[in-house]
Write an enzyme that holds these catalytic residues in place. Structure first.
Site, PDB file in Angstrom:
ATOM      1  N   GLU A 107       2.674  29.556   1.320  1.00  0.00           N
ATOM      2  CA  GLU A 107       2.408  30.058   2.925  1.00  0.00           C
ATOM      3  C   GLU A 107       1.600  29.783   3.041  1.00  0.00           C
ATOM      4  O   GLU A 107       0.696  28.715   1.687  1.00  0.00           O
ATOM      5  CB  GLU A 107       2.146  31.411   2.873  1.00  0.00           C
ATOM      6  CG  GLU A 107       1.967  32.024   1.413  1.00  0.00           C
ATOM      7  CD  GLU A 107       1.628  33.538   1.596  1.00  0.00           C
ATOM      8  OE1 GLU A 107       0.654  33.445   2.587  1.00  0.00           O
ATOM      9  OE2 GLU A 107       2.111  34.690   0.792  1.00  0.00           O
ATOM     10  N   LYS A 128      -2.962  35.190  12.414  1.00  0.00           N
ATOM     11  CA  LYS A 128      -1.815  35.159  11.624  1.00  0.00           C
ATOM     12  C   LYS A 128      -0.295  35.472  11.749  1.00  0.00           C
ATOM     13  O   LYS A 128      -0.513  37.043  12.583  1.00  0.00           O
ATOM     14  CB  LYS A 128      -2.204  36.325   9.920  1.00  0.00           C
ATOM     15  CG  LYS A 128      -1.679  37.197   9.060  1.00  0.00           C
ATOM     16  CD  LYS A 128      -2.070  38.632   8.518  1.00  0.00           C
ATOM     17  CE  LYS A 128      -0.591  39.074   7.058  1.00  0.00           C
ATOM     18  NZ  LYS A 128      -1.566  40.026   7.076  1.00  0.00           N
ATOM     19  N   VAL A 150       5.058  35.710   4.912  1.00  0.00           N
ATOM     20  CA  VAL A 150       6.440  35.265   3.794  1.00  0.00           C
ATOM     21  C   VAL A 150       6.425  35.042   4.880  1.00  0.00           C
ATOM     22  O   VAL A 150       7.961  34.358   4.536  1.00  0.00           O
ATOM     23  CB  VAL A 150       6.032  36.864   2.734  1.00  0.00           C
ATOM     24  CG1 VAL A 150       7.570  36.774   2.441  1.00  0.00           C
ATOM     25  CG2 VAL A 150       5.430  36.638   1.704  1.00  0.00           C
ATOM     26  N   ASP A 204       4.841  51.905   8.377  1.00  0.00           N
ATOM     27  CA  ASP A 204       4.402  50.413   8.684  1.00  0.00           C
ATOM     28  C   ASP A 204       5.354  49.878   7.102  1.00  0.00           C
ATOM     29  O   ASP A 204       4.836  50.357   5.962  1.00  0.00           O
ATOM     30  CB  ASP A 204       2.675  50.964   8.113  1.00  0.00           C
ATOM     31  CG  ASP A 204       2.557  49.117   8.247  1.00  0.00           C
ATOM     32  OD1 ASP A 204       2.766  48.511   8.387  1.00  0.00           O
ATOM     33  OD2 ASP A 204       1.112  49.655   8.332  1.00  0.00           O
ATOM     34  N   SER A 237       6.713  46.146   6.228  1.00  0.00           N
ATOM     35  CA  SER A 237       6.534  44.544   6.457  1.00  0.00           C
ATOM     36  C   SER A 237       7.415  44.217   7.065  1.00  0.00           C
ATOM     37  O   SER A 237       8.519  44.628   6.279  1.00  0.00           O
ATOM     38  CB  SER A 237       5.598  44.374   4.993  1.00  0.00           C
ATOM     39  OG  SER A 237       5.371  42.396   5.338  1.00  0.00           O
ATOM     40  N   ASP A 269       8.131  41.233   5.659  1.00  0.00           N
ATOM     41  CA  ASP A 269       9.154  40.407   5.093  1.00  0.00           C
ATOM     42  C   ASP A 269      10.217  41.018   4.477  1.00  0.00           C
ATOM     43  O   ASP A 269      11.163  40.122   4.409  1.00  0.00           O
ATOM     44  CB  ASP A 269       7.968  40.327   3.681  1.00  0.00           C
ATOM     45  CG  ASP A 269       6.444  39.993   4.123  1.00  0.00           C
ATOM     46  OD1 ASP A 269       6.223  39.307   5.350  1.00  0.00           O
ATOM     47  OD2 ASP A 269       5.708  40.206   3.172  1.00  0.00           O
ATOM     48  N   LYS A 293       2.326  44.004  -3.547  1.00  0.00           N
ATOM     49  CA  LYS A 293       1.201  44.331  -3.553  1.00  0.00           C
ATOM     50  C   LYS A 293       1.326  45.101  -4.264  1.00  0.00           C
ATOM     51  O   LYS A 293       1.875  46.845  -3.647  1.00  0.00           O
ATOM     52  CB  LYS A 293       0.680  44.182  -2.759  1.00  0.00           C
ATOM     53  CG  LYS A 293       1.007  42.642  -2.356  1.00  0.00           C
ATOM     54  CD  LYS A 293       0.259  41.865  -1.050  1.00  0.00           C
ATOM     55  CE  LYS A 293      -0.232  40.632  -0.529  1.00  0.00           C
ATOM     56  NZ  LYS A 293       1.039  40.441   0.038  1.00  0.00           N
TER      57      LYS A 293
END
Length: 364
Positions: free
Chosen positions: A74, A136, A156, A188, A190, A192, A209
């Site tokens: 990435e 981003k 990702v 919230d 992601s 991904d 993370k």
């Protein structure tokens, strides 16, 4: 502003014109379609055939055509993950690690509205220096970034999409996004995670993370039907540290076992991706208590400053780095390099199996 827009459009037209010319001459960049060798996509190759608008670097194009192992990387980590020039050096180092481990690196980004799979030194340097000026880019943002001729660094989810379109099965990153703490109120989550449920690419990472809600992240991945395996451990890692307190859904101990999972998914045409979590080596891990204390403080600051959406993770990582005295950045670089080694070995094992299968089929 209008002049800048016009310049961006002209740059994009120039890039596209160059691609058309190079395609005809065969000397420079290649426009995807895929070579059709993607194992994940082997049962639905027609959906990937004829994909255009994605520029493959000459090295990546030759590797895919020859059936060599290719590892996607990435670019958000370059523009938003760490400061210049560490970001540039890390990008070069990770590509070198992939090469030394026997695979071909393919860093992915959008340049002047054109998706590129495989970047040269000048393109890497451009992304690293522009940093946060680069958009981003997730799945949601990709059409707009392309339509406006902007530059985008791939998250990702976006990296998975572009890798899959070009027949790349393995993607190495630092850590996946996930369910944010407090998501029961903010929603919230992601992109991904949903991408992993629908795009056939294996993601090698150091887990989710540790700023995220890891138990809920694993639950969400289960809902999406995403296979998750930790390499060499029964516990799912937490990015900076090899322990999260969460049992891993499954475990593999060798690259060949990981490749076998990808093969099984392909045989059943499951369609989605999977996660291989490689715990950060003990010698490189950040001091758990110090980093966790920094994470708690950073989360509180983000809440008070109303940091939301795509800006949350970069904000938290930056603050955790500052609060931990740089310890988290050192660990971040180390884990990415470790993931690159692991991912390259998986890609090599997968490539060997694919080439044997192709040879066997051609002899029938």
């Amino acid at each position: 502003m209008n002049a800048e827009k016009n310049n961006a459009v002209q740059r994009r037209i120039g890039v596209l014109a160059g691609h058309v010319g190079s395609e005809a001459s065969g000397l420079q960049a290649t426009i995807c379609p895929t070579s059709g060798r993607s194992l994940f996509a082997s049962t639905s190759a027609q959906s990937h055939a004829g994909v255009s608008g994605i520029v493959l670097s000459p090295v990546v194009a030759r590797a895919l055509d020859a059936g060599l192992p290719v590892v996607a990387l990435e670019s958000t980590i370059i523009t938003h993950g760490m400061p210049y020039p560490q970001n540039l050096q890390t990008a070069k180092d990770v590509e070198a690690v992939v090469t030394q481990a026997g695979a071909v690196p393919a860093t992915i980004a959008i340049l002047d509205g054109v998706p590129h799979v495989g970047l040269d030194a000048a393109q890497l340097d451009r992304l690293a220096q522009e940093g946060h000026k680069v958009k981003k880019t997730s799945r949601r943002d990709l059409p707009h970034v392309m339509a406006t001729g902007a530059c985008g660094s791939t998250t990702v989810s976006c990296t998975m999409i572009l890798a899959a379109r070009c027949g790349i099965d393995v993607f190495v990153t630092g850590g996946i996004g996930g369910v944010h703490r407090g998501a029961e109120n903010s929603m919230d989550i992601s992109a991904d995670l949903t991408e992993l449920g629908r795009t056939p690419v294996a993601v090698v990472c150091a887990g989710a993370k540790s700023v995220l809600d890891i138990p809920r992240t694993l639950e969400y991945l289960e809902t999406q039907g995403v296979p998750v395996a930790t390499i060499g451990s029964d516990e799912f890692p937490a990015f900076f540290t090899p322990t999260s307190g969460c049992k891993s859904p499954s475990r593999v101990d060798t690259p060949e076992q990981a490749a076998a999972m990808i093969k099984a998914s392909s045989m059943l045409n499951l369609g989605g991706g999977m996660v291989f979590a490689a715990p950060i080596p003990d010698k490189d891990r950040a001091g758990g208590s110090r980093v966790e204390a920094a994470i708690t403080k950073a989360l509180d600051e983000a809440d008070k400053q109303r940091v939301m959406g795509a800006e949350v993770t970069p904000f938290l990582l930056k603050r955790v780095q500052e609060l931990s005295g740089g310890e988290s950045l050192t660990a971040n670089i180390a884990l990415i390099k470790n993931n690159a080694v692991v991912g390259s070995k998986i890609a090599a094992a997968l490539s060997s199996w694919k080439n044997v299968s192709i040879t066997t089929s051609s002899q029938r």
